[in-house]
Structures are given as structure tokens and as C-alpha cells.
Design a protein around this motif. Structure first.
Motif, PDB file in Angstrom:
ATOM      1  N   ALA A  14      22.811   2.143   5.774  1.00  0.00           N
ATOM      2  CA  ALA A  14      23.173   3.242   6.422  1.00  0.00           C
ATOM      3  C   ALA A  14      23.489   4.481   5.151  1.00  0.00           C
ATOM      4  N   ALA A  17      20.320   5.614   4.200  1.00  0.00           N
ATOM      5  CA  ALA A  17      19.413   6.172   5.327  1.00  0.00           C
ATOM      6  C   ALA A  17      20.110   7.534   5.658  1.00  0.00           C
ATOM      7  N   LEU A  21      18.152  10.844   5.670  1.00  0.00           N
ATOM      8  CA  LEU A  21      18.053  11.777   7.176  1.00  0.00           C
ATOM      9  C   LEU A  21      18.597  13.125   6.762  1.00  0.00           C
ATOM     10  N   VAL A  88      14.290   3.254   3.612  1.00  0.00           N
ATOM     11  CA  VAL A  88      14.543   4.771   3.411  1.00  0.00           C
ATOM     12  C   VAL A  88      13.497   5.439   2.921  1.00  0.00           C
ATOM     13  N   ALA A  91      10.697   6.110   5.355  1.00  0.00           N
ATOM     14  CA  ALA A  91      11.326   6.936   6.337  1.00  0.00           C
ATOM     15  C   ALA A  91      10.870   8.325   5.991  1.00  0.00           C
ATOM     16  N   VAL A 102      16.823  -3.446  12.375  1.00  0.00           N
ATOM     17  CA  VAL A 102      17.788  -2.389  12.116  1.00  0.00           C
ATOM     18  C   VAL A 102      19.097  -3.045  12.426  1.00  0.00           C
ATOM     19  N   ASN A 106      23.813   1.180  12.938  1.00  0.00           N
ATOM     20  CA  ASN A 106      23.028   2.069  12.312  1.00  0.00           C
ATOM     21  C   ASN A 106      21.945   2.688  13.104  1.00  0.00           C
ATOM     22  N   ASN A 109      22.335   6.921  14.131  1.00  0.00           N
ATOM     23  CA  ASN A 109      21.977   7.777  12.845  1.00  0.00           C
ATOM     24  C   ASN A 109      20.411   7.681  12.781  1.00  0.00           C
ATOM     25  N   TRP A 110      19.720   6.581  12.894  1.00  0.00           N
ATOM     26  CA  TRP A 110      18.348   6.521  12.700  1.00  0.00           C
ATOM     27  C   TRP A 110      17.620   7.155  13.914  1.00  0.00           C
ATOM     28  N   TYR A 115      13.688   8.739  13.293  1.00  0.00           N
ATOM     29  CA  TYR A 115      13.100   7.725  13.008  1.00  0.00           C
ATOM     30  C   TYR A 115      12.835   6.570  13.947  1.00  0.00           C
ATOM     31  N   LEU A 116      13.617   6.762  14.959  1.00  0.00           N
ATOM     32  CA  LEU A 116      13.377   5.554  15.865  1.00  0.00           C
ATOM     33  C   LEU A 116      12.846   6.324  17.276  1.00  0.00           C
ATOM     34  N   SER A 320       9.275   2.580  15.527  1.00  0.00           N
ATOM     35  CA  SER A 320       9.494   3.729  14.594  1.00  0.00           C
ATOM     36  C   SER A 320       8.935   4.916  15.495  1.00  0.00           C
TER      37      SER A 320
END
Length: 435
Positions: A14, A17, A21, A88, A91, A102, A106, A109-110, A115-116, A320
Motif C-alpha cells: 500500500a 500503491a 495513486l 504499482v 497501475a 490484493v 488496501n 486505497n485502490w 484502479y479497481l 481492475s
């Protein structure tokens, strides 16, 4: 049986990541598409170095590909050490695979970073409502990932040791109170028979710290963040209850009950008789049973005033947002949601199956089984780490603060500083609320 270090890796993933991000889309979502070549979808997993769990992943993919002709899933497996950087980088370049695993904490955050993509799991044979809450990752009322298993924190001791010092064996229904726990430690310490009266595993780095010790903070009545709005840590992490936790945490060292920094092998120290009580997890249950047999005492977490608490969430699967064949990815993820695969993962990893139906098919975890206590603890005591994109930062700040407290830092000042850092991060990044 897998180690806690391998299970708990959110900080390393994270932290990278989060940087990607913030530097990349900044929470505005991703554009472009990738992860599929027509009806062939790519799946990424961190399990290249873990033959047992990787074997289950390969079996599900094989079964899915053989069971229909519309889609084909291809696996790309990474050793855990390189998985973080690979995700990362992909992404940032908007070249993520369609399907990927994942670490549960985390996920917000994604998701925040775009990203998700949200999941529709209604077509799987296992209903989401039947899973352990900690194994389904949601953010802003949408489901972004699910896991097949979880683990549970516990204390290990020996029945013969507790009996010798006239210490009550706690149960799920009647765990130790803070007073009972401290009395037990005092009795064992006074005997002089053990190098460590209590071993909390403080030599372990990274995510172990918030995973293992924030549940204690929560049992005192504090928390890592005010979960009513996820906009501040003030009051939760530096209020009266949090300060009480910090002073107690430090007292374990000053009273000589626990080492400030544990050895590299706290589980071995317990099995070798150097430690009387160890704060560890379900992943050590079989090895401890092999060593001590029926003398092993698997103890629930202490109730420090606001109920027993343990951490929740482990590795999970998501899709994703840049996947160019979301229909295919959803089809695979729903296909994987069969009880037999929940069972297979639990057996392969020595973990708690995410559904009761699956747990009943795993030796020891069935009703009345020796390890059923872990399933019940996960059902009754698990608290997921804060559902906010800020969690990677919160994790880092809390870990440092807890270490500083054990090293003798002023508790109130250390917690105030932690709150200031976390609140500044929340404000700077304009994180939206959790769910």
C-alpha cells in the motif's frame, strides 16, 4: 502453514500503491483499458512462491477454462517480493490485468484511486451474506473484492502452566478481563521460570503492528480513526481511552512482562518453553498442537473494557477498472465462488474458510473441532482496519507511534503527534469517507 509475515503485507504494497495513486490519477479514476486480449483475460497473483495456494488458483482457472468456451483466463504469478512493484507500475501505466489479488485493507486505497472496479457477485454459488464480514471488501457501499479465507489472532499458552499458577482458563464467552490478565502475568513473572512471561511479537515489522495491537487499542475503547465519518483521528487515537491503552502497552515492558523487541522467532520461543503466553495467530495452531498436544491452550483475546477485538481481512480478489472485458472477469470471479474452492483454499493455507459451510469441511474447524475457536473469534470479534484510502498512511504512522511508546516516548505527546500527521494526510488528499 504460512507465517504471519507473509499474510500481513499491506504496508509494503500500500505504501507503494498510495504513492502511485497520488502521483497518478489522484482519485479521479483511470482511463484506457487493458488486461484482456479479446476473450482471453489475464490474472495476476502474488502466490508464485507459495505452491499450495498457487495450486488452488491454478485449479480454479483450469476448471473455469474447461467448463465453458467463451472466455480463457491466463495466469501470471509473481513472487511476493516483486508483486508489489509490478502492480504499482502496471497501475501507473494503466496496464493492470483484468483479475488480481490484493491485500484486503488496501482495497479502499485502490478503489479511491480508480484502479479497481465494483463487483457484482450475485451469480456466484456462495452468497456474499454468508461470508465472514472481514472477507468482503467494500468502499462507499460498493463491493470491490472478496476473499476465500481469513486468519484470527489468539493467545497461546499451556493448560499445565495456567493450572500450576492457579490461573483461570478463559473462554470465548468469558475471556480474561484486564485485571485477570495482569494478575496472570504477575503470577507467571514471579515464578521466574520463563524468559518471556508474554511475547507480543514486537520484533516483526510492518503491518503486524496495526493488525496485532490496534485491536487492543479498540478493546480499550480507542481506535485508529473516528469511524463515524473517517475525517479525523482526533479523540479516537489520542483520547482518554487511547492514552490508557498506550500507558498499559508501555507497562508491559517496564514491568518486565514482555520484551520491547521480540526475537526473530517468537513462535519457536513459545514451543521451546521460553515463553509462557504468546500473542500470535491461527497460522501457528497446527505447529503448536503438534508440539503440545492436548496441553495446548488456545485463548481468546482479552476484554480490556470494550469487548474482545481481533484484526480482520486477508488477501482478496478483485477486478481492475481498466479491464477491457469486465463481463469475462466477472464470470470468472463468480465461477470461483463455490464452496469447494473456499474449502480448498482454507486447507492449502491453514486458514479459516470464509463461510461456515466451508469451515465445516475443514478438519479441526468444524463445530466442536479444536480450531473452531478461530472461526467463532473471526465471526464475533474481528474488526476490519479503517475503510479509508488513508489506511496505508495510518498504518505507517501507528506502527511508528506504537514502537516509540514501547521505547519510552511520552504517550500523550506521541498520540497527539500521530493524530496531527493522520489528519494532515486526510486533509491534504481530500479523502472521501469510508463505508
Amino acid at each position: 502453514m504460512e507465517s504471519r509475515t507473509r499474510r500481513l503485507t499491506v504496508s509494503s504494497i500500500a505504501a507503494l500503491a498510495a504513492a502511485a495513486l497520488v502521483a497518478g490519477c489522484g482519485g479521479s479514476g483511470s482511463t484506457g483499458s487493458s488486461g484482456a486480449d479479446g476473450d482471453t483475460l489475464t490474472l495476476w497473483t502474488h502466490n508464485a512462491g507459495n505452491a499450495a495456494e498457487y495450486g488452488v488458483v491454478k485449479q480454479i482457472v483450469k476448471d473455469f477454462n474447461a467448463g465453458q468456451s467463451k472466455y480463457k483466463v491466463k495466469i501470471q504469478a509473481f513472487p511476493q517480493g516483486s508483486y508489489n512493484d509490478s502492480v504499482v507500475a502496471a497501475a501507473s501505466a494503466k496496464k493492470l490485468p483484468c483479475i488480481l489479488d490484493v491485500d484486503g485493507p488496501n482495497v479502499p486505497n485502490w478503489a479511491w484511486g480508480g484502479y479497481l472496479a465494483p463487483l457484482d457477485l450475485s451469480k456466484g454459488k456462495v452468497a456474499v451474506k454468508d461470508q465472514l464480514t472481514s472477507t468482503v471488501a467494500t468502499y462507499q457501499d460498493k463491493t470491490y473484492a472478496f476473499g476465500f479465507y481469513d486468519v484470527a489472532l489468539t493467545m497461546y499458552s499451556r493448560k499445565s502452566v495456567l493450572k500450576k499458577y492457579d490461573i483461570r482458563v478463559p473462554t470465548l464467552d468469558q475471556p480474561w478481563t484486564k485485571g485477570e490478565f495482569m494478575d496472570a502475568l504477575a503470577k507467571i513473572k514471579a515464578s521466574g521460570k520463563f524468559k518471556n512471561t508474554l511475547d507480543l511479537g514486537t520484533g516483526d515489522p510492518g503491518e503486524w503492528w496495526p493488525y496485532a495491537y490496534s485491536p487492543m487499542l479498540q478493546s480499550f475503547g480507542g481506535d485508529l480513526i473516528d469511524r463515524s465519518a473517517y475525517k479525523t483521528a482526533k479523540g479516537a487515537l489520542n483520547g482518554e481511552k487511547a492514552v490508557e491503552w498506550g500507558k498499559w502497552f508501555r507497562s508491559l515492558v517496564t514491568k518486565g512482562y514482555a520484551p520491547q523487541k521480540s526475537s526473530k522467532s517468537p513462535a519457536d520461543d513459545f514451543r521451546n518453553g521460553k515463553t509462557a503466553i504468546q500473542w500470535d495467530g491461527s497460522w501457528s495452531a497446527q505447529a503448536n498442537t503438534d508440539k503440545f498436544g492436548s496441553d495446548l491452550a488456545i485463548l481468546p483475546p482479552v476484554d480490556f473494557g470494550d469487548g474482545p477485538k481481533i484484526g480482520g481481512a486477508s488477501w482478496q480478489w478483485g477486478m481492475s477498472s481498466t479491464c477491457s472485458n469486465k463481463e469475462g472477469a466477472q464470470a470468472y470471479l463468480n465461477f470461483s465462488r463455490q464452496t469447494k474452492y473456499f474449502v480448498d483454499f482454507a486447507k492449502a493455507t491453514g486458514t479459516i474458510a470464509a463461510t461456515d459451510a466451508a469451515a465445516q469441511q475443514v478438519k479441526g474447524y468444524e463445530t466442536g473441532g479444536q480450531f473452531n475457536i478461530f472461526l467463532k473469534a473471526a465471526q464475533e470479534f474481528a474488526v476490519v482496519r479503517p475503510v479509508t484510502p488513508a489506511y496505508p498512511y495510518i498504518s505507517t504512522v501507528f506502527s511508528k507511534t506504537a514502537r516509540d511508546i514501547l521505547a519510552g516516548a511520552n504517550v500523550s505527546s506521541a498520540l497527539d503527534q500521530a493524530v496531527s500527521q493522520i489528519d494532515n494526510n486526510l486533509s491534504t488528499n481530500n479523502y472521501s469517507t469510508g463505508s
